[in-house]
Write a protein that holds these residues in place. Structure first.
Motif, PDB file in Angstrom:
ATOM      1  N   THR A 174       0.845  -1.174   0.000  1.00 29.98           N
ATOM      2  CA  THR A 174       0.000   0.000   0.000  1.00 29.98           C
ATOM      3  C   THR A 174       0.883   1.227   0.000  1.00 29.98           C
ATOM      4  OG1 THR A 174      -1.681  -1.157   1.281  1.00 29.98           O
ATOM      5  CG2 THR A 174      -1.815   1.230   1.241  1.00 29.98           C
ATOM      6  N   ILE A 175       0.633   2.142  -0.915  1.00 26.21           N
ATOM      7  CA  ILE A 175       1.407   3.372  -0.941  1.00 26.21           C
ATOM      8  C   ILE A 175       0.489   4.537  -1.255  1.00 26.21           C
ATOM      9  CG2 ILE A 175       2.088   3.084  -3.363  1.00 26.21           C
ATOM     10  CD1 ILE A 175       4.731   4.498  -2.608  1.00 26.21           C
ATOM     11  N   HIS A 176       0.649   5.611  -0.527  1.00 27.98           N
ATOM     12  CA  HIS A 176      -0.080   6.844  -0.769  1.00 27.98           C
ATOM     13  C   HIS A 176       0.950   7.893  -1.156  1.00 27.98           C
ATOM     14  CE1 HIS A 176      -3.825   5.470   1.319  1.00 27.98           C
ATOM     15  NE2 HIS A 176      -2.949   4.678   1.879  1.00 27.98           N
ATOM     16  N   HIS A 177       0.596   8.705  -2.123  1.00 36.37           N
ATOM     17  CA  HIS A 177       1.528   9.755  -2.539  1.00 36.37           C
ATOM     18  C   HIS A 177       0.739  10.998  -2.898  1.00 36.37           C
ATOM     19  CE1 HIS A 177       5.079  11.658  -4.237  1.00 36.37           C
ATOM     20  NE2 HIS A 177       4.334  12.001  -5.271  1.00 36.37           N
ATOM     21  N   THR A 178       1.166  12.129  -2.361  1.00 42.31           N
ATOM     22  CA  THR A 178       0.566  13.400  -2.725  1.00 42.31           C
ATOM     23  C   THR A 178       1.606  14.192  -3.499  1.00 42.31           C
ATOM     24  OG1 THR A 178      -0.764  13.382  -0.722  1.00 42.31           O
ATOM     25  CG2 THR A 178      -0.566  15.470  -1.871  1.00 42.31           C
ATOM     26  N   ALA A 179       1.299  14.497  -4.746  1.00 39.60           N
ATOM     27  CA  ALA A 179       2.264  15.195  -5.594  1.00 39.60           C
ATOM     28  C   ALA A 179       2.433  16.638  -5.140  1.00 39.60           C
ATOM     29  CB  ALA A 179       1.799  15.157  -7.053  1.00 39.60           C
TER      30      ALA A 179
ATOM     31  N   ARG B 270      16.591  12.146  -7.931  1.00 37.40           N
ATOM     32  CA  ARG B 270      17.481  11.382  -7.068  1.00 37.40           C
ATOM     33  C   ARG B 270      17.823  10.066  -7.744  1.00 37.40           C
ATOM     34  NH1 ARG B 270      14.237   7.908  -3.966  1.00 37.40           N
ATOM     35  NH2 ARG B 270      12.035   8.496  -3.833  1.00 37.40           N
ATOM     36  N   VAL B 271      18.665   9.269  -7.075  1.00 40.57           N
ATOM     37  CA  VAL B 271      19.213   8.068  -7.704  1.00 40.57           C
ATOM     38  C   VAL B 271      18.288   6.876  -7.504  1.00 40.57           C
ATOM     39  CG1 VAL B 271      21.170   6.478  -7.778  1.00 40.57           C
ATOM     40  CG2 VAL B 271      21.556   8.919  -7.394  1.00 40.57           C
ATOM     41  N   PHE B 272      18.019   6.183  -8.588  1.00 42.13           N
ATOM     42  CA  PHE B 272      17.250   4.947  -8.598  1.00 42.13           C
ATOM     43  C   PHE B 272      18.067   3.882  -9.330  1.00 42.13           C
ATOM     44  CE2 PHE B 272      14.266   8.400  -8.337  1.00 42.13           C
ATOM     45  CZ  PHE B 272      13.248   7.957  -7.503  1.00 42.13           C
ATOM     46  N   ALA B 273      17.638   2.626  -9.173  1.00 42.93           N
ATOM     47  CA  ALA B 273      18.237   1.533  -9.939  1.00 42.93           C
ATOM     48  C   ALA B 273      17.243   1.092 -11.004  1.00 42.93           C
ATOM     49  CB  ALA B 273      18.577   0.359  -9.034  1.00 42.93           C
ATOM     50  N   THR B 274      17.714   0.871 -12.227  1.00 39.88           N
ATOM     51  CA  THR B 274      16.832   0.468 -13.308  1.00 39.88           C
ATOM     52  C   THR B 274      17.243  -0.894 -13.843  1.00 39.88           C
ATOM     53  OG1 THR B 274      18.189   1.527 -15.010  1.00 39.88           O
ATOM     54  CG2 THR B 274      16.528   2.892 -13.941  1.00 39.88           C
ATOM     55  N   GLY B 275      16.246  -1.626 -14.322  1.00 43.98           N
ATOM     56  CA  GLY B 275      16.512  -2.954 -14.854  1.00 43.98           C
ATOM     57  C   GLY B 275      15.503  -3.306 -15.931  1.00 43.98           C
ATOM     58  N   ALA B 276      15.724  -4.434 -16.603  1.00 42.21           N
ATOM     59  CA  ALA B 276      14.821  -4.884 -17.653  1.00 42.21           C
ATOM     60  C   ALA B 276      14.895  -6.397 -17.755  1.00 42.21           C
ATOM     61  CB  ALA B 276      15.190  -4.253 -18.995  1.00 42.21           C
TER      62      ALA B 276
ATOM     63  N   LEU C 224      19.911   1.596 -18.368  1.00 39.70           N
ATOM     64  CA  LEU C 224      19.978   0.638 -17.270  1.00 39.70           C
ATOM     65  C   LEU C 224      21.139   0.960 -16.340  1.00 39.70           C
ATOM     66  CD1 LEU C 224      19.215  -2.696 -19.152  1.00 39.70           C
ATOM     67  CD2 LEU C 224      17.636  -1.074 -18.098  1.00 39.70           C
ATOM     68  N   GLY C 225      20.931   0.680 -15.036  1.00 38.61           N
ATOM     69  CA  GLY C 225      21.942   0.932 -14.018  1.00 38.61           C
ATOM     70  C   GLY C 225      21.477   1.993 -13.043  1.00 38.61           C
ATOM     71  N   ARG C 226      22.407   2.714 -12.456  1.00 38.00           N
ATOM     72  CA  ARG C 226      22.079   3.825 -11.583  1.00 38.00           C
ATOM     73  C   ARG C 226      21.630   5.020 -12.440  1.00 38.00           C
ATOM     74  NH1 ARG C 226      24.168   4.268  -6.438  1.00 38.00           N
ATOM     75  NH2 ARG C 226      24.763   6.436  -6.809  1.00 38.00           N
ATOM     76  N   ALA C 227      20.487   5.600 -12.077  1.00 39.56           N
ATOM     77  CA  ALA C 227      19.946   6.674 -12.907  1.00 39.56           C
ATOM     78  C   ALA C 227      19.339   7.758 -12.038  1.00 39.56           C
ATOM     79  CB  ALA C 227      18.894   6.122 -13.864  1.00 39.56           C
ATOM     80  N   HIS C 228      19.582   9.026 -12.398  1.00 39.95           N
ATOM     81  CA  HIS C 228      18.931  10.154 -11.741  1.00 39.95           C
ATOM     82  C   HIS C 228      17.584  10.389 -12.430  1.00 39.95           C
ATOM     83  CE1 HIS C 228      22.954  10.934 -10.108  1.00 39.95           C
ATOM     84  NE2 HIS C 228      22.342  11.686  -9.204  1.00 39.95           N
ATOM     85  N   LEU C 229      16.510  10.216 -11.672  1.00 39.27           N
ATOM     86  CA  LEU C 229      15.165  10.336 -12.221  1.00 39.27           C
ATOM     87  C   LEU C 229      14.319  11.237 -11.335  1.00 39.27           C
ATOM     88  CD1 LEU C 229      14.557   6.535 -12.988  1.00 39.27           C
ATOM     89  CD2 LEU C 229      15.214   8.312 -14.624  1.00 39.27           C
ATOM     90  N   PRO C 230      13.272  11.843 -11.892  1.00 37.46           N
ATOM     91  CA  PRO C 230      12.376  12.672 -11.077  1.00 37.46           C
ATOM     92  C   PRO C 230      11.555  11.803 -10.131  1.00 37.46           C
ATOM     93  CG  PRO C 230      11.573  12.519 -13.334  1.00 37.46           C
ATOM     94  CD  PRO C 230      12.917  11.877 -13.327  1.00 37.46           C
ATOM     95  N   SER C 231      11.671  12.049  -8.833  1.00 34.42           N
ATOM     96  CA  SER C 231      11.025  11.186  -7.843  1.00 34.42           C
ATOM     97  C   SER C 231       9.509  11.204  -7.964  1.00 34.42           C
ATOM     98  CB  SER C 231      11.455  11.601  -6.434  1.00 34.42           C
ATOM     99  OG  SER C 231      11.153  12.963  -6.201  1.00 34.42           O
TER     100      SER C 231
END
Length: 326
Positions: free
Chosen positions: A3-8, A15-21, A45-52
């Motif tokens: 369960t996740i709640h998010h208010t934009a 910030r840094v995320f990990a990406t995969g496929a 793919l790999g470490r990526a700076h993405l908009p949270s």
């Protein structure tokens, strides 16, 4: 399910995320919340700076649904030593700790394994003098790294951590000193809150972690409000697991997943705060590397351990059943 709640908010933070496929699925793992998100975007793919904010809006996926040979994420507890003595701790204090060179070996194996994310826990990881070296080995191999801490030493370590790890998770068992210190000892709330303020000031993504129990569920809203007051990114409520020392409390403190879900569903979520509930179902199949360098995997209901063997190479992390998410 998670369960996740998010208010934009109008602010966009990268910030840094990990990406995969795998197959036709691209996914992003968040080292702050421990969630894995499905994405249709073409991301390197790999470490990526993405908009949270964008990542939080993407649908979550249970890592067990992905066709992977190794887990998306693991928890590594390089030590059992701790300056606090919490009665709901998952650790087996009888487990021996590896020497420094062997901890470095474990970090190297994890970095080469294909695991996307490692949460450094304990024990209390901020007691490790080589914490920065371990994190550097992991991040240089492409992993994202978080640290889960009781916060006692966090204020003095915040500046260094901001250049070493991608997220910090601070354990709190109450929204004030009286309720928190009952579980973790005198002065622990004050030290943890000071640590959160320090990591927030450093711009280090920070999440509050609280074990959801019968005696703490009534303060869940105040925990969320505290996160907002401190400027933390959010709160993860963890369903109590009857593993380690915490097994002795399960009979009186353990909630059903339905009770926990109802508690979280009733919360008012302030702007810019994310709230996640990690149910026992979510924790089923999750992989932990202990201080002695052995691998355990939670059973499907997270009521016990299904495997326990030494981690010597990447094949020792191979999934034989359902993976879990932290």
């Amino acid at each position: 399910m998670t369960t996740i709640h998010h208010t934009a908010t109008t602010a966009t933070t990268h910030r840094v995320f990990a990406t995969g496929a795998c197959a036709h699925t691209r996914y992003v793992h968040d080292p702050l919340t421990g969630l894995t998100h499905r994405t249709a975007n073409l991301i390197a793919l790999g470490r990526a700076h993405l908009p949270s904010n964008a990542v939080a809006s993407w649908p979550t996926i249970h890592p067990g649904e992905l066709d992977r040979e190794v887990p998306v994420s693991v928890c590594w507890s390089p030590l059992v030593r701790c300056n606090l003595a919490c009665p709901h701790c998952l650790d087996d204090k009888a487990v021996p700790e590896l020497a420094r060179k062997d901890r470095q070996r474990i970090a190297t194996v994890l970095g080469e394994s294909g695991v996307l994310a490692v949460d450094l826990s304990g024990g209390e990881p901020l007691l490790l003098r080589d914490l920065g070296d371990l994190a550097a080995t992991l991040t240089s191999a492409g992993c994202v790294v978080s640290v889960t801490t009781n916060g006692w030493h966090l204020q003095r370590r915040a500046e260094a951590l901001s250049g070493q790890v991608d997220a910090v998770r601070v354990s709190l068992d109450g929204p004030d000193a009286e309720s928190h210190d009952r579980w973790r000892g005198s002065g622990s709330f004050r030290r943890a809150v000071a640590g959160v303020r320090a990591t927030v000031a450093q711009g280090l993504p920070t999440q509050l972690h609280t074990v959801l129990m019968a005696s703490t569920r009534g303060s869940a809203q105040r925990m969320v409000d505290l996160a907002a007051d401190l400027g933390a990114d959010g709160v993860t409520f963890l369903q109590m697991l009857p593993i380690g020392e915490g097994a002795a409390l399960a009979g009186t403190e353990q909630l059903t997943d339905e009770e926990a879900s109802a508690t979280v569903a009733d919360l008012h979520i302030p702007e810019a705060v994310t709230v996640r509930l990690r149910t026992r179902d979510d924790a089923g199949g999750f992989t932990v590397i202990r201080a002695d360098g052995r691998v355990w995997r939670n059973d499907p209901t997270a009521d016990g351990i299904t495997t326990l063997h030494a981690l010597t190479n990447s094949s020792d992390l191979t999934l034989t059943g359902r993976d879990g998410s932290a």
